[in-house]
Write a protein that holds these residues in place. Sequence first.
Motif: not given
Length: 298
Positions: A42-57
């Motif tokens: 089963v293949y799932l695909h999504d686009s995730i908002d990573v703006t906050k994660m990049l700021e976190f890093v």
Amino acid sequence: MAKVINGYKRKWGDRWDGRRVKVPGLQTIMSCLWPKRTDCEVYLHDSIDVTKMLEFVEKKNIENPEIKTTFFHCVIAACAKMVNERPLMNRFVQAGRTYERYEISCAFAAKLAFDDHAEEALLFFVPKATDTVDNVSRLVVDKVRKVRRDANKKGGIDDTLDKIGALPRPIVMFICKIARWLDYWGKTPKAFSDGDPHYSSIFLSNLGSIKCPAVYHHLNNYGTNSLMITIGTIHDEERLMPDGTKQIRKMCDIGATLDERIGDGFYFARSLKLVQYICENPEILDKPICEPSGFDYQ
């Protein structure tokens, strides 16, 4: 005397790498009708908002420069946390039976050098339940540095494959046939499967590091890995926010290939939403993997 693994006492029918679990009749029949993992993808695909994660890093690297945290490290920690909270994602099917692993293991491939002809090293590690993203970063960085320090010494599984691959083809085919038989019945010596990504809970591929999108990646019939995750490039995209405004956000495509015999689409979709929730609330990664995320499943 039965062996105790992570507080669990092994019983008759268990494997060295997982305990046998009871599943609904439909899953049992599916495991018998479609015994190959590649027949049940089963293949799932999504686009995730990573703006906050990049700021976190970025913030984390400023506050703790001795620990080089990357976006990929955060994704690994987020996936490990998801598997801990969603135990069905840590299951596998072999010989028509369903098993649940005793621990969470992560694996990925690392280029020894950014060159067309450079080889890849397969890296495997087991995060502890008390680990945070800082611990995961240390583990990953140490392993990558170790294999890149000596390009001719990539690790146990790679060295073993090189030695077998150098043998005459009939011998290689015979060895592979025996390996598949042992794998099917759960008799593969631990010395051979230790460190093999095909026996991991999660196999990740950071395609974004080589400027590639999150493509579909097949599972394998050999081994027990039932969850393959690909991470694509980070790009700018205009998104409609909850307050009705439009903003340019940092987005990342993520793809996941799973064995449908270990769960159903509803369970898989919720699991992917949990990863998305953690990426949008990255402070969760500063807490131990075993600590609940607080995600609302309603």
